[in-house]
Design a protein around this motif. Sequence first.
Motif, PDB file in Angstrom:
ATOM      1  N   ARG A 165     -30.743   6.862 -22.085  1.00  0.00           N
ATOM      2  CA  ARG A 165     -29.733   6.241 -21.219  1.00  0.00           C
ATOM      3  C   ARG A 165     -29.634   7.036 -19.924  1.00  0.00           C
ATOM      4  NH1 ARG A 165     -24.224   4.975 -23.994  1.00  0.00           N
ATOM      5  NH2 ARG A 165     -24.205   3.056 -22.828  1.00  0.00           N
ATOM      6  N   ASP A 220     -27.146   3.417 -16.294  1.00  0.00           N
ATOM      7  CA  ASP A 220     -26.487   2.519 -17.254  1.00  0.00           C
ATOM      8  C   ASP A 220     -24.987   2.769 -17.246  1.00  0.00           C
ATOM      9  OD1 ASP A 220     -29.054   1.707 -18.323  1.00  0.00           O
ATOM     10  OD2 ASP A 220     -29.119   3.688 -19.251  1.00  0.00           O
ATOM     11  N   PHE A 245     -23.472  -1.804 -13.576  1.00  0.00           N
ATOM     12  CA  PHE A 245     -23.500  -0.751 -14.597  1.00  0.00           C
ATOM     13  C   PHE A 245     -23.191  -1.409 -15.939  1.00  0.00           C
ATOM     14  CE2 PHE A 245     -21.486   1.033 -10.735  1.00  0.00           C
ATOM     15  CZ  PHE A 245     -22.499   1.886 -10.336  1.00  0.00           C
ATOM     16  N   GLY A 246     -23.689  -0.809 -17.028  1.00  0.00           N
ATOM     17  CA  GLY A 246     -23.313  -1.283 -18.359  1.00  0.00           C
ATOM     18  C   GLY A 246     -21.882  -0.884 -18.682  1.00  0.00           C
ATOM     19  N   CYS A 269     -18.850  -5.010 -16.095  1.00  0.00           N
ATOM     20  CA  CYS A 269     -19.106  -3.971 -17.097  1.00  0.00           C
ATOM     21  C   CYS A 269     -17.862  -3.667 -17.934  1.00  0.00           C
ATOM     22  CB  CYS A 269     -19.520  -2.687 -16.389  1.00  0.00           C
ATOM     23  SG  CYS A 269     -18.166  -1.961 -15.474  1.00  0.00           S
TER      24      CYS A 269
END
Length: 469
Positions: A165, A220, A245-246, A269
Motif C-alpha cells: 500500500r 492509497d 484516495f482510498g 473515499c
Amino acid sequence: MNALRGRHPAPPFDAVLSAQAFHETWLATMDPVRFGQWFRRQRLDRLIATATRDSPLYARRARGARVLGDFEPIGKHALMRHFDDWAVDRRITRAGAEAFIDAGDTIADGWLERYLVWTSSGTSGMPGVFVQDAASLAAYDAVEALRLRSTGPAGPPLGLWAAGRRFAYVGAVGGAYAGHVSVARLQRIAPPGWAPTLCEISVLEPLDDIEARLRAFRPDVLITYPTLAAALAGRTMDDRRPLRFGEVWLGGEQLSPTQRASIADAFGCVVRNSYGASEFYSIAFECRHGQLHLNDDWVILEPVDADHRPVPEGDFSHATLLTNLANRTQPLIRYALQDRTRFVPEPCPCGSALPVIEVQGRSDGALILAGRDGGTVTLVPLAIETVIEEAAGVTQFQLICRPDGTLELRFPLQGEDARQAFGRCRRELLGWFRRLGVKAQRVVQGQGEPLRAAGSGKLQRVLDRRSAR
Ligand SMILES: [Zn+2]
C-alpha cells in the motif's frame, strides 16, 4: 535501509510485549466490559505502584495516594520543570533528551537503546518532551491496528503493515513530532518486504506543491490534518483530474461535519478520524458510525472544570485529565490536557461498549469578547466554526483576534472569491454576536494566507493574538 540499520540503533520494538498488547487489546475490543475493565484496573494498579516507588517526582507528590483520585492533577509546565525527577529510568534527563532530538535525522532511533522521544507542538506555550518505552509503543501499535485501522470489531486490521500500500503523510516533518516519528518507526521495524511505500510531505509547503507531489506519488491512503485535507478537497472539487484516495486518515485537529462531508465527496473515499496527543498517541478511534470511542483499557480521561473538579456527566469540560496506562517509564497520572471533552451518555449504534467521547479541541482557542452589558461572552471554536461553515457556507477560514481586539478573517482564496466569502462570514458573525450580546465588534478582511503555527505547521482556525507575547 540496511545501511541505515547498520549505522543506527534500531527503533524500540519488543516482539513479546507487542504480542501481549495485541492479544489483550483484541480481547478488550471483543468484550470491553469484561476484559477491558479488568486490564484497566490491573494496569492502573501497576502504574501507581511503579510511579510512587521509582519516580522521585511522583513519590514526593503521592503522599500516601493509593487510588487515582488521590493524585493532584499535574500540568506540562510542572513536568518539564521537574523532568529529571520524573522518569523511573534515572538515566532519562531533559538535557539528554533534548540533545538527542537536536541530533536531527536520528528521530526514530532508540534513545538509550530502548526509547522513542517526541515533542509536543507547544500550543499551550511550552513544548513538552515525551519518552515512549517499548510497552507503550506496543499498546499504540495494537490499538491502531485492531481498532483505528480495522473495518469493525471483527474486521481485518488494515494497519501500516499492509505490504504494497502507498501512504502519503502530510504533516509536521521538521522535528520530533509524534506523527512523523511514529511513521518513521513503523517503516523501520516492518519485516523485510512488508514496509509500506511512504511519502512524507511537509505541511508548510505551498498547497500547489503538496498537490503536485500527491499527484505524482498517487497514494492509497492520505494521512494528514483535517484543515489540510479540506483545503485539498476544496481545490479538487472543480478540477478535471480530481485527486483520488482510498482512505483519508485524519487527526491532530478537530474535524467538523462539514469538513468531513467535503473531504469524503471530493476524494470519493472513506474518512477515518482519530483523537490523539503527544501524551498518548491513540486516545480514541472512530467507528463506522463516525463516533469517537475511547481506548479506556489503555488510557483514562476525566473531564474537569477550571478547578479540576469533575463536571456533570454529559457536559463538556474545561480541561481533561489524562492517565496513560501503557507507559510506566515516564508516568502520566492525571495530566491536565487543554482539551474540552465530554462522555456521550447514549450507547453507540455500532454496539461497542468502549465509551463514546466528543472533543472540542484546545480550550485556549476559545475567544472571550466584551459583552454589551459590561461582562464577557465566551465563544468556543466549535461554535464559531459552525456559524462560518454552516451559516456562511465557508469551509476554509481563519479568525484572528488582533492585539487591539479587531477581528480579522483570512481565507486561502483570492480576489473576488475571498471578498464574497468575507462578506458572508462578516454578516453571519455580526448577526450571531448581536444574538449573544457581544459588544459592537470590528470585523475586517485580512491579507495573505491563514497563519500556521511555527514548527508544527498546524492551522488554528481561531487565533487570539491579544495574549501573544
Ligand atoms: Zn461506535
